[in-house]
Write a protein that holds these residues in place. Structure first.
Motif, PDB file in Angstrom:
ATOM      1  N   ASP A 561       7.241  55.926 -66.338  1.00  0.00           N
ATOM      2  CA  ASP A 561       7.622  54.521 -66.296  1.00  0.00           C
ATOM      3  C   ASP A 561       6.739  53.784 -67.298  1.00  0.00           C
ATOM      4  OD1 ASP A 561       9.421  55.008 -64.273  1.00  0.00           O
ATOM      5  OD2 ASP A 561       8.127  54.252 -62.669  1.00  0.00           O
ATOM      6  N   ALA A 562       7.300  52.808 -67.988  1.00  0.00           N
ATOM      7  CA  ALA A 562       6.526  52.088 -69.007  1.00  0.00           C
ATOM      8  C   ALA A 562       6.872  50.615 -68.961  1.00  0.00           C
ATOM      9  CB  ALA A 562       6.810  52.658 -70.403  1.00  0.00           C
ATOM     10  N   ALA A 563       5.871  49.785 -69.237  1.00  0.00           N
ATOM     11  CA  ALA A 563       6.071  48.332 -69.242  1.00  0.00           C
ATOM     12  C   ALA A 563       5.195  47.712 -70.307  1.00  0.00           C
ATOM     13  CB  ALA A 563       5.733  47.737 -67.881  1.00  0.00           C
ATOM     14  N   ALA A 564       5.627  46.550 -70.809  1.00  0.00           N
ATOM     15  CA  ALA A 564       4.825  45.816 -71.789  1.00  0.00           C
ATOM     16  C   ALA A 564       5.113  44.329 -71.656  1.00  0.00           C
ATOM     17  CB  ALA A 564       5.120  46.295 -73.207  1.00  0.00           C
ATOM     18  N   VAL A 576       1.708  52.554 -68.592  1.00  0.00           N
ATOM     19  CA  VAL A 576       2.565  53.631 -68.085  1.00  0.00           C
ATOM     20  C   VAL A 576       2.063  54.069 -66.714  1.00  0.00           C
ATOM     21  CG1 VAL A 576       3.315  54.559 -70.317  1.00  0.00           C
ATOM     22  CG2 VAL A 576       1.185  55.374 -69.298  1.00  0.00           C
ATOM     23  N   ARG A 577       2.935  54.804 -66.031  1.00  0.00           N
ATOM     24  CA  ARG A 577       2.577  55.421 -64.765  1.00  0.00           C
ATOM     25  C   ARG A 577       3.538  56.579 -64.531  1.00  0.00           C
ATOM     26  NH1 ARG A 577       5.071  50.797 -60.665  1.00  0.00           N
ATOM     27  NH2 ARG A 577       7.280  51.376 -60.956  1.00  0.00           N
ATOM     28  N   GLU A 578       3.266  57.379 -63.527  1.00  0.00           N
ATOM     29  CA  GLU A 578       4.206  58.429 -63.144  1.00  0.00           C
ATOM     30  C   GLU A 578       5.502  57.783 -62.656  1.00  0.00           C
ATOM     31  OE1 GLU A 578       3.891  61.814 -63.398  1.00  0.00           O
ATOM     32  OE2 GLU A 578       2.097  61.280 -64.549  1.00  0.00           O
ATOM     33  N   TRP A 589       9.522  44.798 -61.711  1.00  0.00           N
ATOM     34  CA  TRP A 589      10.117  43.754 -62.550  1.00  0.00           C
ATOM     35  C   TRP A 589      10.043  42.388 -61.885  1.00  0.00           C
ATOM     36  CZ3 TRP A 589      10.853  42.790 -67.319  1.00  0.00           C
ATOM     37  CH2 TRP A 589      11.682  41.743 -67.713  1.00  0.00           C
ATOM     38  N   GLU A 590      10.208  42.361 -60.580  1.00  0.00           N
ATOM     39  CA  GLU A 590      10.085  41.090 -59.869  1.00  0.00           C
ATOM     40  C   GLU A 590       8.712  40.481 -60.103  1.00  0.00           C
ATOM     41  OE1 GLU A 590      10.984  41.802 -55.806  1.00  0.00           O
ATOM     42  OE2 GLU A 590      13.160  41.897 -56.111  1.00  0.00           O
ATOM     43  N   GLY A 591       7.690  41.333 -60.092  1.00  0.00           N
ATOM     44  CA  GLY A 591       6.345  40.833 -60.358  1.00  0.00           C
ATOM     45  C   GLY A 591       6.181  40.377 -61.794  1.00  0.00           C
ATOM     46  N   MET A 592       6.739  41.150 -62.738  1.00  0.00           N
ATOM     47  CA  MET A 592       6.619  40.799 -64.153  1.00  0.00           C
ATOM     48  C   MET A 592       7.392  39.533 -64.488  1.00  0.00           C
ATOM     49  SD  MET A 592       6.921  44.511 -66.035  1.00  0.00           S
ATOM     50  CE  MET A 592       6.951  43.749 -67.656  1.00  0.00           C
ATOM     51  N   ALA A 593       8.440  39.239 -63.727  1.00  0.00           N
ATOM     52  CA  ALA A 593       9.240  38.040 -63.980  1.00  0.00           C
ATOM     53  C   ALA A 593       8.596  36.784 -63.417  1.00  0.00           C
ATOM     54  CB  ALA A 593      10.641  38.219 -63.397  1.00  0.00           C
ATOM     55  N   GLY A 594       7.491  36.944 -62.679  1.00  0.00           N
ATOM     56  CA  GLY A 594       6.827  35.809 -62.073  1.00  0.00           C
ATOM     57  C   GLY A 594       5.879  35.098 -63.010  1.00  0.00           C
ATOM     58  N   SER A 595       4.972  34.344 -62.435  1.00  0.00           N
ATOM     59  CA  SER A 595       4.079  33.496 -63.236  1.00  0.00           C
ATOM     60  C   SER A 595       2.921  34.261 -63.861  1.00  0.00           C
ATOM     61  CB  SER A 595       3.515  32.372 -62.358  1.00  0.00           C
ATOM     62  OG  SER A 595       2.802  32.921 -61.259  1.00  0.00           O
ATOM     63  N   ASP A 596       2.676  35.491 -63.390  1.00  0.00           N
ATOM     64  CA  ASP A 596       1.545  36.270 -63.916  1.00  0.00           C
ATOM     65  C   ASP A 596       2.008  37.679 -64.273  1.00  0.00           C
ATOM     66  OD1 ASP A 596      -0.934  37.236 -64.604  1.00  0.00           O
ATOM     67  OD2 ASP A 596      -1.699  37.357 -62.550  1.00  0.00           O
ATOM     68  N   PRO A 597       2.754  37.824 -65.377  1.00  0.00           N
ATOM     69  CA  PRO A 597       3.277  39.152 -65.744  1.00  0.00           C
ATOM     70  C   PRO A 597       2.170  40.165 -65.978  1.00  0.00           C
ATOM     71  CG  PRO A 597       4.331  37.412 -67.032  1.00  0.00           C
ATOM     72  CD  PRO A 597       3.192  36.786 -66.320  1.00  0.00           C
ATOM     73  N   ALA A 598       1.092  39.743 -66.625  1.00  0.00           N
ATOM     74  CA  ALA A 598       0.009  40.679 -66.901  1.00  0.00           C
ATOM     75  C   ALA A 598      -0.611  41.180 -65.601  1.00  0.00           C
ATOM     76  CB  ALA A 598      -1.050  40.013 -67.777  1.00  0.00           C
ATOM     77  N   GLY A 599      -0.845  40.267 -64.674  1.00  0.00           N
ATOM     78  CA  GLY A 599      -1.414  40.681 -63.393  1.00  0.00           C
ATOM     79  C   GLY A 599      -0.503  41.625 -62.638  1.00  0.00           C
ATOM     80  N   ILE A 601       1.540  43.779 -63.959  1.00  0.00           N
ATOM     81  CA  ILE A 601       1.450  45.107 -64.582  1.00  0.00           C
ATOM     82  C   ILE A 601       0.177  45.808 -64.133  1.00  0.00           C
ATOM     83  CG2 ILE A 601       1.170  46.298 -66.793  1.00  0.00           C
ATOM     84  CD1 ILE A 601       3.025  44.231 -68.042  1.00  0.00           C
ATOM     85  N   PHE A 602      -0.929  45.090 -64.121  1.00  0.00           N
ATOM     86  CA  PHE A 602      -2.181  45.701 -63.670  1.00  0.00           C
ATOM     87  C   PHE A 602      -2.058  46.200 -62.229  1.00  0.00           C
ATOM     88  CE2 PHE A 602      -4.310  43.716 -67.303  1.00  0.00           C
ATOM     89  CZ  PHE A 602      -5.268  44.673 -67.606  1.00  0.00           C
ATOM     90  N   ALA A 603      -1.321  45.464 -61.402  1.00  0.00           N
ATOM     91  CA  ALA A 603      -1.187  45.852 -59.999  1.00  0.00           C
ATOM     92  C   ALA A 603      -0.280  47.061 -59.808  1.00  0.00           C
ATOM     93  CB  ALA A 603      -0.657  44.664 -59.195  1.00  0.00           C
ATOM     94  N   ALA A 604       0.716  47.219 -60.697  1.00  0.00           N
ATOM     95  CA  ALA A 604       1.740  48.238 -60.472  1.00  0.00           C
ATOM     96  C   ALA A 604       1.538  49.513 -61.278  1.00  0.00           C
ATOM     97  CB  ALA A 604       3.120  47.661 -60.788  1.00  0.00           C
ATOM     98  N   PHE A 605       0.737  49.462 -62.349  1.00  0.00           N
ATOM     99  CA  PHE A 605       0.638  50.612 -63.262  1.00  0.00           C
ATOM    100  C   PHE A 605      -0.770  51.195 -63.269  1.00  0.00           C
ATOM    101  CE2 PHE A 605       4.580  48.785 -64.450  1.00  0.00           C
ATOM    102  CZ  PHE A 605       5.338  49.821 -65.006  1.00  0.00           C
ATOM    103  N   THR A 606      -0.824  52.491 -63.483  1.00  0.00           N
ATOM    104  CA  THR A 606      -2.106  53.205 -63.400  1.00  0.00           C
ATOM    105  C   THR A 606      -2.863  53.263 -64.720  1.00  0.00           C
ATOM    106  OG1 THR A 606      -0.901  55.275 -63.759  1.00  0.00           O
ATOM    107  CG2 THR A 606      -1.367  54.647 -61.473  1.00  0.00           C
TER     108      THR A 606
END
Length: 795
Positions: A561-564, A576-578, A589-599, A601-606
């Motif tokens: 999985d990958a996000a930017a 990225v993550r497994e 994506w729900e988290g990334m669409a919110g007010s803190d996309p960077a946060g 990503i940090f919460a969801a990716f390893t």
């Protein structure tokens, strides 16, 4: 009496590709170009495909593809880069060899080169054989014929290397005159000692070898040095005169006057050197008493009457034999006369340690998988030529493991071959040539060593890096930022390493800007992307999905999985993550669409990377994509402030400095738009330029010059494609007229080439005009004016 001249150019660039990615990254020292390959191509390789010959008025009289008239080496690592990045230059070089065969009785100008420019006397026998085999096979694949000659990197010579070349069918090489030890007529008993100088370079010599024969051609060293380091290239006529003056006109035997230099001398080391070369060649071709030739043609017509013994372990660029590539011999570039080269010894020792430790282990492992490991190793260049495509890999395995392989065995074979390739690349001569271990050539060979050691850990279970870095700790560094060579390796070589996860994360970053990641562009990786979610709203870029990355060179692969997220050069996150499945992607994506996309990503990716983790190449690629948007942003600001600026101007009040810059930018934008249209109304362009001058508004001259050059080249291309249409030629005249207002620096190389190609059409149009054809008259008049604007003589 037969008198001939041969000019040999050794065109070469080392492999500059990141060993993990397979592509050349951004190199700051090559500015304004992306990298040194691109810069030297612009200054040398491309100009030599169409070198200008000027008349007394400075107009272009003719263009010459110098490659087709000289003898040349185009090294495999250079040709591989040109084929991918400058196919028109690559094609011109290959075509020059074909045309040269017609000119020189079937003997092509091109000769082969040992594959990656390592110093052959310092290589082991196994690598020497592969260097010769890869050099020959690469040459045959590109030029469609077997090579007659082969260049020894740095002309570094030993009998074993000559023997291997002769055994492979090579007829000659090129050596410096001081590399001759003794000479004698064939059949004579007594030798003449020429080790202190005095070898007659106007004849070829036969060098007898244990298993056959090789021809060693000793070139004229004095003239070669004056070309490379003197001022002969300041005047093509004097250059030709110097070559003609080297003949002994009283002799009653054939003579060959020939020189050899780095091909980069003609344009890169010496600006406009390609023009001096072209004029020299034209002058010689017009001379009734001499002829141009290449080595293959001359040797076929004039077999050697004398033989020579060579001085082993000597080279053309080190007066101490091959000391420059293994220790502190005293040779250096001259750029830093006070610097020490004591680092060369430990770097050579470290590389030899890795080579000698890997060779038996790889040979044993490889021998258990293929029936003829030596032939398979030599044939592995087919994988490189095919950029590890599925077809190239399948064909290779079918030839060398016909009984079938398991997926693990297939991957193991590829990994072992990549170890072999990296272990040869880490011996490239440039690693020791310059003045400090921090310089790009040295860093490059350390990167290749790092990649070889990494693969060895994964495939063979041996870790050579501790011993490698321990040896480099004994390497002193001239650059005060680093304590030892080990620190340089850690900071500049190991930092280049990337794994599949980092490539996957980088893929997401590049996808934000619809760019192809370098790993995929190089062909070394197969990258499959599936972006399930994407948003570019409010100036914020977000992307989320899955990527599958497979190394074509080793068979290793990963599914991630990958996000930017991108909100500016200092606000970038990629990760990225497994794989977590569809639901996990939706939640992310729900988290990334919110007010803190960077946060989010940090919460969801390893594995998460931020702005400090960007490579120079990534920063360059992104900056190049978003920079044009800055211009539109400034224009938007200007439009909002235009009324205020006008009011201040009307009232006679001084405008703030920022307003002046805004106005200058807006006016430049209008000029750029006019140039982009081909300046249909030059008076409007002149009026705006005059208004800017009256108000002391400084235009962006670089941007205007680039825009004008692009439009002129476009118009020239249109004119070449439309045989009877004068409009694009008239556009060239208008655009050049407008460009002269400031004046602008124009890049007209491509446009001039197209114009010269239309001179034959011009002759026909003049004939038609003479018979009363008004359309032909208009075209001929337009072409004459356009040619004058481009600096091209019409006939």
């Amino acid at each position: 009496m037969d008198r001939a001249v041969c000019v040999h150019g050794h065109f070469y660039q080392p492999s500059r590709e990141n060993p993990w990615l397979g592509d050349v990254g951004f190199q700051r020292s090559a500015a304004p170009h992306h990298d040194w390959n691109e810069r030297v191509t612009a200054e040398c390789y491309r100009p030599n495909t169409a070198a200008r010959i000027l008349d007394v008025d400075g107009m272009i009289e003719e263009i010459v593809n110098t490659y087709g008239r000289i003898s040349f080496t185009a090294a495999p690592t250079l040709l591989a880069w040109l084929e991918r990045h400058c196919p028109e230059v690559y094609g011109a070089i290959v075509e020059a060899d074909r045309e040269g065969r017609e000119r020189y009785a079937g003997h092509g100008p091109a000769i082969a080169c040992c594959y990656n420019h390592l110093i052959m006397p310092l290589a082991n026998s196994r690598d020497k054989r592969t260097q010769v085999a890869w050099g020959i096979r690469d040459f045959a694949a590109r030029f469609g014929r077997e090579p007659e000659g082969m260049w020894l990197p740095e002309t570094a010579v030993d009998i074993e290397s000559l023997d291997l070349m002769a055994e492979a069918g090579i007829r000659f090489t090129v050596l410096a005159p001081h590399q001759a030890a003794n000479v004698r007529p064939i059949g004579a008993e007594d030798w003449t000692d020429v080790s202190s100088g005095g070898v007659d370079t106007t004849m070829p010599y036969l060098c007898r070898l244990p298993s056959g024969r090789s021809i060693a051609v000793f070139y004229n060293g004095t003239i070669s040095r004056d070309v490379a380091f003197g001022d002969l290239l300041s005047d093509g006529r004097r250059f030709a005169g110097r070559l003609l003056g080297a003949f002994s006109w009283e002799r009653e035997r054939p003579e060959l006057v020939h020189i050899a230099t780095d091909g980069e001398t003609y344009g890169h080391h010496r600006e406009f050197g390609e023009m001096a070369l072209a004029y020299c060649l034209e002058t010689l071709e017009a001379h009734s008493d001499v002829r141009l030739t290449v080595y293959g043609e001359y040797l076929a017509a004039h077999p050697p009457t004398h033989e020579a013994a060579v001085c082993e372990r000597t080279s053309w660029s080190c007066t101490h034999g091959v000391g420059r590539w293994q220790g502190e011999c005293g040779c250096h570039s001259g750029a830093h006369p006070g610097w020490s080269q004591e680092w060369r010894g430990p770097l050579r020792e470290a590389v030899v340690m890795v080579r000698d430790a890997l060779a038996p282990r790889v040979a044993e492992a490889f021998g258990a998988l293929v029936p003829d490991p030596a032939e398979a190793r030599h044939d592995a260049v087919a994988l490189v030529l095919g950029r590890w495509s599925d077809e190239a890999v399948a064909g290779f395995l079918a030839r060398h493991a016909p009984g079938g392989l398991s997926p693990d065995e297939r991957q193991r074979i590829l990994a072992l071959l990549e170890i072999e390739r990296q272990a040869m690349l880490m011996q490239t001569s440039c690693g020791w040539f310059f003045d400090d271990i921090t310089e790009p050539g040295s860093v490059q060979v350390m990167q290749h060593a790092g990649r070889a050691m990494e693969l060895a850990r994964e495939s063979l279970g041996i870790d050579l890096e501790p011993a490698f870095t321990a040896t480099l700790r004994r390497a002193p560094v001239n650059d005060p930022r680093y304590a030892t060579g080990a620190a340089v390796y850690e900071a500049l070589a190991r930092s280049a390493a990337v794994d599949l996860s980092r490539i996957g994360a980088g893929t997401a970053l590049y996808a934000l800007f619809d760019l192809e990641p370098p790993a995929a562009a190089s062909g070394m990786y197969a990258v499959h992307e599936d972006w399930r979610y994407r948003s570019d709203a409010d100036g914020l870029r977000r992307i989320l999905g899955t990527v599958r990355v497979r190394s074509r060179a080793t068979g290793e692969e990963a599914h991630l999985d990958a996000a930017a997220f991108f909100a500016g050069m200092d606000r970038v996150v990629f990760s990225v993550r497994e794989p977590g499945g569809e639901e996990a992607l939706r939640v992310a994506w729900e988290g990334m669409a919110g007010s803190d996309p960077a946060g989010a990503i940090f919460a969801a990716f390893t594995r998460v990377y931020t702005a400090p983790d960007l490579s120079d190449e990534e920063r360059w690629a992104i900056a190049r994509e978003i920079a044009p948007g800055m211009g539109e942003a400034v224009c938007t600001i200007y439009r909002g402030a235009a009324a205020l600026i006008a009011a201040l101007d009307d009232l006679g009040l001084p405008a703030p400095g920022a307003a002046v810059h805004l106005l200058a930018h807006a006016c430049t934008g209008r000029l750029l738009a006019m140039l982009g249209e081909g300046c249909p109304d030059p008076d409007r362009f002149f009026a705006l330029a005059e208004a800017m001058r009256a108000r002391n508004l400084a235009p962006d001259l670089a941007a205007l010059g680039e825009a004008a050059s692009r439009r002129i080249a476009s118009a020239a291309g249109t004119a070449a494609a439309r045989s009877c249409d004068p409009a694009p030629l008239e556009e060239i005249v208008r655009t050049v007229r407008c460009a002269k207002v400031f004046p602008l620096t124009l890049t007209l190389w491509e446009s001039q080439n197209l114009c010269i190609g239309m001179r034959g059409r011009y002759s026909g149009m003049r004939e038609r005009a003479g018979r009363g054809d008004k359309d032909a008259q208009r075209w001929a008049d337009a072409f004459r004016r356009a040619a004058a604007c481009l600096g091209v003589r019409t006939a």
